[in-house]
Motif scaffolding. Sequence first.
Motif, mmCIF file in Angstrom:
data_model
loop_
_atom_site.group_PDB
_atom_site.id
_atom_site.type_symbol
_atom_site.label_atom_id
_atom_site.label_comp_id
_atom_site.label_asym_id
_atom_site.label_seq_id
_atom_site.Cartn_x
_atom_site.Cartn_y
_atom_site.Cartn_z
ATOM 1 N N PHE A 76 -28.052 -42.993 41.485
ATOM 2 C CA PHE A 76 -29.376 -42.250 41.483
ATOM 3 C C PHE A 76 -30.373 -42.765 42.392
ATOM 4 N N LEU A 95 -33.815 -39.272 32.424
ATOM 5 C CA LEU A 95 -32.267 -39.226 32.912
ATOM 6 C C LEU A 95 -31.639 -40.354 31.863
ATOM 7 N N TYR A 98 -30.964 -37.765 29.325
ATOM 8 C CA TYR A 98 -30.065 -37.111 29.581
ATOM 9 C C TYR A 98 -28.629 -37.655 29.693
ATOM 10 N N CYS A 99 -28.535 -38.931 29.946
ATOM 11 C CA CYS A 99 -27.183 -39.421 30.205
ATOM 12 C C CYS A 99 -26.503 -39.963 28.672
ATOM 13 N N TYR A 105 -26.686 -44.669 31.679
ATOM 14 C CA TYR A 105 -27.436 -44.216 33.026
ATOM 15 C C TYR A 105 -26.753 -45.119 34.207
ATOM 16 N N LEU A 115 -20.499 -38.069 37.988
ATOM 17 C CA LEU A 115 -21.354 -36.918 37.499
ATOM 18 C C LEU A 115 -20.630 -35.565 38.036
ATOM 19 N N GLN A 119 -23.543 -31.390 35.636
ATOM 20 C CA GLN A 119 -24.510 -32.606 35.429
ATOM 21 C C GLN A 119 -25.559 -32.818 36.664
ATOM 22 N N GLN A 120 -24.736 -32.693 37.919
ATOM 23 C CA GLN A 120 -25.641 -32.882 38.875
ATOM 24 C C GLN A 120 -26.550 -31.843 38.860
ATOM 25 N N ASP A 122 -27.975 -30.193 36.524
ATOM 26 C CA ASP A 122 -29.126 -30.438 35.269
ATOM 27 C C ASP A 122 -29.954 -31.501 35.887
ATOM 28 N N ILE A 123 -29.479 -32.737 36.559
ATOM 29 C CA ILE A 123 -30.367 -33.612 36.871
ATOM 30 C C ILE A 123 -31.015 -33.304 37.899
ATOM 31 N N ILE A 126 -34.060 -31.398 36.411
ATOM 32 C CA ILE A 126 -35.115 -32.377 35.796
ATOM 33 C C ILE A 126 -36.302 -32.746 37.024
#
Length: 151
Positions: A76, A95, A98-99, A105, A115, A119-120, A122-123, A126
């Motif tokens: 990240f 995050l 989310y994780c 995380y 990920l 998931q990528q 979704d992040i 955010i």
Amino acid sequence: MQTEQTPFRAFENAPTSFARCFNDECPLSAQCLRRFVGQNEQGQPAIGLCVYPFDATAANCPHFRDVAKVQMAWGFDPLFHDVLERHATALRRRLFSYCGTETAYYRYNRGDKHLTPAQQQDILAIFAEYGYDPATLAFAHYADEYNFYDA
């Protein structure tokens, strides 16, 4: 955004919770990740989840998983390079949530877990909520892998 070439052997990377298939008669077996893993495990593990053949002639198995590789990601830190200080703590908390946990995380950050494309997205969404352009964001690492996680 650089894609790393990582060695892959299906039976080593498949989680134990991923059901294997041993149905040679299935018309989808040549393209099915479950069948691919089942064929390549060579007896390891000896016990685990499997898909039971329900109809060897069915052309639409509900357990079918495409054997195609997808681009997985981890790390990240680059996402935070241009984040304003006032957003950093809130984004990191989002995050964590989310994780699932802070531990999860950090496992995604270190690369212990990767990920999925979903998931990528979704992040990145955010970060978009805070005004950051997803097109300018990238994870630290990418690799083409089989996706054992998204249905």
